[in-house]
Motif scaffolding. Sequence first.
Motif, PDB file in Angstrom:
ATOM      1  N   TYR A  57      -2.477  -4.574 -11.443  1.00 20.09           N
ATOM      2  CA  TYR A  57      -2.620  -4.064 -10.078  1.00 20.09           C
ATOM      3  C   TYR A  57      -3.786  -3.089  -9.988  1.00 20.09           C
ATOM      4  O   TYR A  57      -4.224  -2.519 -10.995  1.00 20.09           O
ATOM      5  N   VAL A  58      -4.269  -2.897  -8.762  1.00 22.91           N
ATOM      6  CA  VAL A  58      -5.353  -1.957  -8.472  1.00 22.91           C
ATOM      7  C   VAL A  58      -5.070  -1.323  -7.116  1.00 22.91           C
ATOM      8  O   VAL A  58      -4.599  -2.003  -6.189  1.00 22.91           O
ATOM      9  N   ALA A  59      -5.370  -0.040  -6.960  1.00 25.86           N
ATOM     10  CA  ALA A  59      -5.281   0.655  -5.675  1.00 25.86           C
ATOM     11  C   ALA A  59      -6.606   1.331  -5.400  1.00 25.86           C
ATOM     12  O   ALA A  59      -7.183   1.965  -6.288  1.00 25.86           O
ATOM     13  N   MET A  60      -7.097   1.197  -4.161  1.00 20.49           N
ATOM     14  CA  MET A  60      -8.380   1.798  -3.781  1.00 20.49           C
ATOM     15  C   MET A  60      -8.248   2.472  -2.426  1.00 20.49           C
ATOM     16  O   MET A  60      -7.454   2.050  -1.577  1.00 20.49           O
ATOM     17  N   GLY A  61      -9.049   3.513  -2.211  1.00 18.52           N
ATOM     18  CA  GLY A  61      -9.153   4.151  -0.911  1.00 18.52           C
ATOM     19  C   GLY A  61      -7.960   5.022  -0.553  1.00 18.52           C
ATOM     20  O   GLY A  61      -6.883   4.941  -1.161  1.00 18.52           O
ATOM     21  N   GLY A  62      -8.125   5.873   0.477  1.00 16.32           N
ATOM     22  CA  GLY A  62      -7.050   6.749   0.909  1.00 16.32           C
ATOM     23  C   GLY A  62      -6.591   7.643  -0.230  1.00 16.32           C
ATOM     24  O   GLY A  62      -7.385   8.129  -1.026  1.00 16.32           O
ATOM     25  N   GLN A  63      -5.284   7.830  -0.327  1.00 15.65           N
ATOM     26  CA  GLN A  63      -4.705   8.606  -1.429  1.00 15.65           C
ATOM     27  C   GLN A  63      -4.406   7.645  -2.587  1.00 15.65           C
ATOM     28  O   GLN A  63      -3.253   7.313  -2.873  1.00 15.65           O
ATOM     29  N   ALA A  64      -5.469   7.189  -3.228  1.00 21.77           N
ATOM     30  CA  ALA A  64      -5.350   6.131  -4.234  1.00 21.77           C
ATOM     31  C   ALA A  64      -4.425   6.513  -5.382  1.00 21.77           C
ATOM     32  O   ALA A  64      -3.720   5.656  -5.930  1.00 21.77           O
ATOM     33  N   ASP A  65      -4.395   7.777  -5.764  1.00 17.56           N
ATOM     34  CA  ASP A  65      -3.545   8.193  -6.882  1.00 17.56           C
ATOM     35  C   ASP A  65      -2.064   8.006  -6.548  1.00 17.56           C
ATOM     36  O   ASP A  65      -1.284   7.539  -7.387  1.00 17.56           O
ATOM     37  N   ALA A  66      -1.676   8.374  -5.332  1.00 14.22           N
ATOM     38  CA  ALA A  66      -0.284   8.211  -4.917  1.00 14.22           C
ATOM     39  C   ALA A  66       0.094   6.735  -4.838  1.00 14.22           C
ATOM     40  O   ALA A  66       1.189   6.330  -5.239  1.00 14.22           O
ATOM     41  N   VAL A  67      -0.816   5.926  -4.318  1.00 14.47           N
ATOM     42  CA  VAL A  67      -0.568   4.490  -4.225  1.00 14.47           C
ATOM     43  C   VAL A  67      -0.453   3.879  -5.610  1.00 14.47           C
ATOM     44  O   VAL A  67       0.447   3.071  -5.883  1.00 14.47           O
ATOM     45  N   ALA A  68      -1.361   4.254  -6.512  1.00  8.11           N
ATOM     46  CA  ALA A  68      -1.336   3.715  -7.870  1.00  8.11           C
ATOM     47  C   ALA A  68      -0.051   4.100  -8.609  1.00  8.11           C
ATOM     48  O   ALA A  68       0.512   3.291  -9.356  1.00  8.11           O
ATOM     49  N   GLN A  69       0.440   5.320  -8.395  1.00 10.53           N
ATOM     50  CA  GLN A  69       1.677   5.740  -9.039  1.00 10.53           C
ATOM     51  C   GLN A  69       2.862   4.926  -8.529  1.00 10.53           C
ATOM     52  O   GLN A  69       3.736   4.518  -9.311  1.00 10.53           O
ATOM     53  N   ALA A  70       2.881   4.666  -7.216  1.00 15.29           N
ATOM     54  CA  ALA A  70       3.956   3.843  -6.653  1.00 15.29           C
ATOM     55  C   ALA A  70       3.894   2.415  -7.189  1.00 15.29           C
ATOM     56  O   ALA A  70       4.930   1.791  -7.452  1.00 15.29           O
ATOM     57  N   LEU A  71       2.685   1.890  -7.367  1.00 12.22           N
ATOM     58  CA  LEU A  71       2.546   0.560  -7.954  1.00 12.22           C
ATOM     59  C   LEU A  71       3.038   0.556  -9.396  1.00 12.22           C
ATOM     60  O   LEU A  71       3.717  -0.391  -9.823  1.00 12.22           O
ATOM     61  N   LYS A  72       2.696   1.584 -10.131  1.00  7.42           N
ATOM     62  CA  LYS A  72       3.138   1.671 -11.520  1.00  7.42           C
ATOM     63  C   LYS A  72       4.656   1.683 -11.621  1.00  7.42           C
ATOM     64  O   LYS A  72       5.240   1.048 -12.510  1.00  7.42           O
ATOM     65  N   ASP A  73       5.302   2.381 -10.692  1.00 11.55           N
ATOM     66  CA  ASP A  73       6.765   2.475 -10.705  1.00 11.55           C
ATOM     67  C   ASP A  73       7.441   1.174 -10.295  1.00 11.55           C
ATOM     68  O   ASP A  73       8.525   0.848 -10.782  1.00 11.55           O
ATOM     69  N   GLY A  74       6.800   0.409  -9.382  1.00 12.46           N
ATOM     70  CA  GLY A  74       7.474  -0.762  -8.831  1.00 12.46           C
ATOM     71  C   GLY A  74       6.975  -2.107  -9.314  1.00 12.46           C
ATOM     72  O   GLY A  74       7.660  -3.118  -9.124  1.00 12.46           O
ATOM     73  N   TYR A  75       5.809  -2.146  -9.958  1.00 11.59           N
ATOM     74  CA  TYR A  75       5.213  -3.435 -10.323  1.00 11.59           C
ATOM     75  C   TYR A  75       5.968  -4.101 -11.472  1.00 11.59           C
ATOM     76  O   TYR A  75       6.360  -3.462 -12.437  1.00 11.59           O
ATOM     77  N   GLU A  76       6.153  -5.417 -11.337  1.00 12.81           N
ATOM     78  CA  GLU A  76       6.758  -6.223 -12.390  1.00 12.81           C
ATOM     79  C   GLU A  76       5.924  -7.478 -12.596  1.00 12.81           C
ATOM     80  O   GLU A  76       5.547  -8.141 -11.629  1.00 12.81           O
ATOM     81  N   GLU A  77       5.644  -7.806 -13.836  1.00 12.57           N
ATOM     82  CA  GLU A  77       4.898  -9.028 -14.128  1.00 12.57           C
ATOM     83  C   GLU A  77       5.727 -10.245 -13.736  1.00 12.57           C
ATOM     84  O   GLU A  77       6.938 -10.278 -13.917  1.00 12.57           O
ATOM     85  N   GLY A  78       5.034 -11.249 -13.181  1.00 10.45           N
ATOM     86  CA  GLY A  78       5.713 -12.490 -12.819  1.00 10.45           C
ATOM     87  C   GLY A  78       6.573 -12.393 -11.575  1.00 10.45           C
ATOM     88  O   GLY A  78       7.429 -13.258 -11.350  1.00 10.45           O
ATOM     89  N   ALA A  79       6.366 -11.371 -10.744  1.00 12.47           N
ATOM     90  CA  ALA A  79       7.155 -11.233  -9.515  1.00 12.47           C
ATOM     91  C   ALA A  79       6.816 -12.350  -8.538  1.00 12.47           C
ATOM     92  O   ALA A  79       5.728 -12.933  -8.571  1.00 12.47           O
TER      93      ALA A  79
END
Length: 250
Positions: A149-171
């Motif tokens: 996953y990748v997050a860009m723009g806005g509050q990218a750090d907050a978005v990236a942390q949420a992706l890290k918490d919720g992302y699952e391979e093969g979803a």
Amino acid sequence: MPFYVSPEQQMKDKADYARKGISRGRSVVVLQYDDGILFVADNPSRALHKISEIYDRIAFAAVGKYNEFENLRLGGVRYADINGYQYDRRDVTARGLANVYAQSLGTIFTETNKPYEVELVVAEVGADADTDQIYRLTFDGSVADEHGYVAMGGQADAVAQALKDGYEEGASLAGALRVAVRALEAQDSERRLEAKSLEVAVLDRNREHRLFRRLTARRIEELLGEEDSSAASDAGSDATPDSPSKPDED
């Protein structure tokens, strides 16, 4: 009287200027799912796209100043068309396109007074998840090979942390879309993104020829509803049903 600014300070000022411009934009999320690569942008406009097709298996996502990243997108389309025509369509790759963008952005950053206020993702879907390619390019021409996953723009750090918490391979597509929307909402706990305020597209490896496809607001609603229904079903299955009472024996 002229004053002297060191090269280091000049580059730092340019970088700070570009970062501030990019952070003022709305975020874009790119993530892999079981059948390809998903692009989700917080973008209510139906005229100005942040996500676009570049070539058969390649797509582009950007944040920042629209006129600047639109110039880069058009340049990428021309590069892909010319190389595909002169050589072979298989010779057009995300890696090659990322190198072209890196050279352009690096030259603009070092040789002009105003850098581009943009950040890009160039992605190519492969035959399977292991051969997918996702490249992230910053305003100074730096390139990073991303996975998952990748997050860009806005509050990218907050978005990236949420992706890290919720992302699952093969979803599934529905599951990946829900994770992406939740990550975008993480920037503001009181904001809820609706389908009409999202720009969503996929590179679907199961399609033929042109693998890029935009999702309509109706389809986005269906996918989000599908995920909500699945979550409710799982919650119901986890609950232990009450045992029926045994009738009194005479």
